[in-house]
Enzyme design. Structure first.
Site, mmCIF file in Angstrom:
data_model
loop_
_atom_site.group_PDB
_atom_site.id
_atom_site.type_symbol
_atom_site.label_atom_id
_atom_site.label_comp_id
_atom_site.label_asym_id
_atom_site.label_seq_id
_atom_site.Cartn_x
_atom_site.Cartn_y
_atom_site.Cartn_z
ATOM 1 N N ASN A 86 1.607 3.131 -2.640
ATOM 2 C CA ASN A 86 0.894 4.091 -3.492
ATOM 3 C C ASN A 86 -0.405 4.539 -2.830
ATOM 4 O O ASN A 86 -0.813 5.685 -2.974
ATOM 5 C CB ASN A 86 0.604 3.500 -4.878
ATOM 6 C CG ASN A 86 1.710 3.829 -5.865
ATOM 7 O OD1 ASN A 86 2.034 4.983 -6.084
ATOM 8 N ND2 ASN A 86 2.308 2.802 -6.436
ATOM 9 N N GLY A 135 0.793 -1.235 0.000
ATOM 10 C CA GLY A 135 0.000 0.000 0.000
ATOM 11 C C GLY A 135 0.820 1.276 0.000
ATOM 12 O O GLY A 135 0.366 2.297 0.504
ATOM 13 N N HIS A 185 1.400 1.393 -13.361
ATOM 14 C CA HIS A 185 2.203 0.223 -13.752
ATOM 15 C C HIS A 185 3.681 0.615 -13.776
ATOM 16 O O HIS A 185 4.023 1.685 -14.281
ATOM 17 C CB HIS A 185 1.756 -0.262 -15.136
ATOM 18 C CG HIS A 185 2.476 -1.499 -15.565
ATOM 19 N ND1 HIS A 185 2.179 -2.742 -15.045
ATOM 20 C CD2 HIS A 185 3.500 -1.689 -16.426
ATOM 21 C CE1 HIS A 185 2.985 -3.638 -15.588
ATOM 22 N NE2 HIS A 185 3.803 -3.027 -16.420
ATOM 23 N N MET A 228 -3.718 -7.063 -7.406
ATOM 24 C CA MET A 228 -3.229 -8.201 -8.187
ATOM 25 C C MET A 228 -4.326 -9.088 -8.784
ATOM 26 O O MET A 228 -4.092 -10.241 -9.093
ATOM 27 C CB MET A 228 -2.267 -9.051 -7.339
ATOM 28 C CG MET A 228 -1.073 -8.295 -6.801
ATOM 29 S SD MET A 228 -0.174 -7.328 -8.050
ATOM 30 C CE MET A 228 0.775 -8.619 -8.829
ATOM 31 N N LYS A 229 -5.502 -8.549 -8.929
ATOM 32 C CA LYS A 229 -6.580 -9.305 -9.577
ATOM 33 C C LYS A 229 -6.986 -8.573 -10.846
ATOM 34 O O LYS A 229 -6.973 -7.340 -10.888
ATOM 35 C CB LYS A 229 -7.803 -9.421 -8.647
ATOM 36 C CG LYS A 229 -7.561 -10.305 -7.438
ATOM 37 C CD LYS A 229 -7.544 -11.768 -7.832
ATOM 38 C CE LYS A 229 -7.193 -12.658 -6.667
ATOM 39 N NZ LYS A 229 -6.901 -14.015 -7.073
ATOM 40 N N ILE A 230 -7.374 -9.355 -11.849
ATOM 41 C CA ILE A 230 -7.829 -8.740 -13.093
ATOM 42 C C ILE A 230 -9.351 -8.617 -13.028
ATOM 43 O O ILE A 230 -10.051 -9.601 -12.781
ATOM 44 C CB ILE A 230 -7.361 -9.561 -14.319
ATOM 45 C CG1 ILE A 230 -5.828 -9.466 -14.421
ATOM 46 C CG2 ILE A 230 -8.018 -9.054 -15.595
ATOM 47 C CD1 ILE A 230 -5.202 -10.374 -15.442
ATOM 48 N N LEU A 231 -9.835 -7.407 -13.220
ATOM 49 C CA LEU A 231 -11.275 -7.153 -13.157
ATOM 50 C C LEU A 231 -11.944 -7.594 -14.464
ATOM 51 O O LEU A 231 -11.340 -7.509 -15.539
ATOM 52 C CB LEU A 231 -11.531 -5.659 -12.917
ATOM 53 C CG LEU A 231 -11.008 -5.128 -11.571
ATOM 54 C CD1 LEU A 231 -10.966 -3.603 -11.575
ATOM 55 C CD2 LEU A 231 -11.846 -5.635 -10.402
ATOM 56 N N ASN A 258 -4.969 2.866 -13.244
ATOM 57 C CA ASN A 258 -3.979 1.927 -12.704
ATOM 58 C C ASN A 258 -2.597 2.538 -12.858
ATOM 59 O O ASN A 258 -2.371 3.339 -13.753
ATOM 60 C CB ASN A 258 -4.052 0.597 -13.471
ATOM 61 C CG ASN A 258 -3.095 -0.441 -12.886
ATOM 62 O OD1 ASN A 258 -2.960 -0.565 -11.670
ATOM 63 N ND2 ASN A 258 -2.410 -1.175 -13.739
#
Length: 194
Positions: free
Chosen positions: A22, A20, A114, A95-98, A112
């Site tokens: 960021n 956390g 990156h 770390m999950k793809i929506l 997001n």
């Protein structure tokens, strides 16, 4: 910035999975007078995420979803977002793809960050790949989220020089410092252009 004066702050949710850092920089940014956002909700898929401690420290509502069943978790998240009148989502090490459906409901309102200069080095293990390929530069990118991984429209980027002495860990630390500055700038950019 002038447009923001007198406007109510945009209710924002931050999605995290890890430390956390960021999230912390966004919380501090949200508390400044000029910030266009107020963080009303922290969402995580990891009950052990260190970043959740920040919810307690800053008295922000937090919700944890296990994502064992993605569509069920997303349904509950959407309900929570609606109940909290969330208008902006910032993914910060989530770390999950929506799902496409979830993204469609919040189209143009999910950001997001990156740790590479997209479109280069999408996905994971970014810093190791940069080092292995002997790149002279890397950096970070804030972008809109669409249904393809790390492929949404770029909002802002920051270039970072890779030194010969850098390894994946030192590069990560160097870039993380820039991420903390870039994310608030990107939020200001999109919210002043609404």
């Amino acid at each position: 910035m002038a447009k923001l004066i007198g406007l109510k702050k945009v209710k924002t949710a931050i999605f995290i999975s890890g430390t956390g850092s960021n999230l912390e920089s966004l919380i501090k940014f949200s508390l400044s007078k000029n910030s266009p956002i107020k963080i009303n909700l922290i969402v995580s898929n990891n009950s052990k995420a260190k970043g959740l401690e920040l919810a307690k420290i800053f008295k922000i509502k937090k919700k944890i979803y296990n994502f064992k069943n993605k569509s069920v978790s997303e349904k509950f998240i959407l309900k929570d977002l609606k109940n909290n009148e969330i208008r902006l989502i910032c993914l910060a090490g989530f770390m999950k793809i929506l799902s496409k459906d979830f993204i469609k409901r919040f189209k143009g309102k999910i950001l997001n960050i990156h740790p590479s200069l997209l479109p280069k080095y999408r996905g994971l293990d970014t810093h190791a790949r940069v080092i292995n390929n002997k790149e002279k530069y890397s950096g970070c990118t804030v972008h809109y989220v669409n249904s393809k991984l790390d492929a949404g429209r770029i909002i802002l980027q920051k270039k970072v020089r890779v030194s010969k002495r850098d390894n994946a860990e030192s590069l990560k630390i160097k870039i993380l410092k820039q991420e903390h500055k870039l994310y608030p700038k990107a939020v200001i950019k999109i919210l002043t252009n609404l």
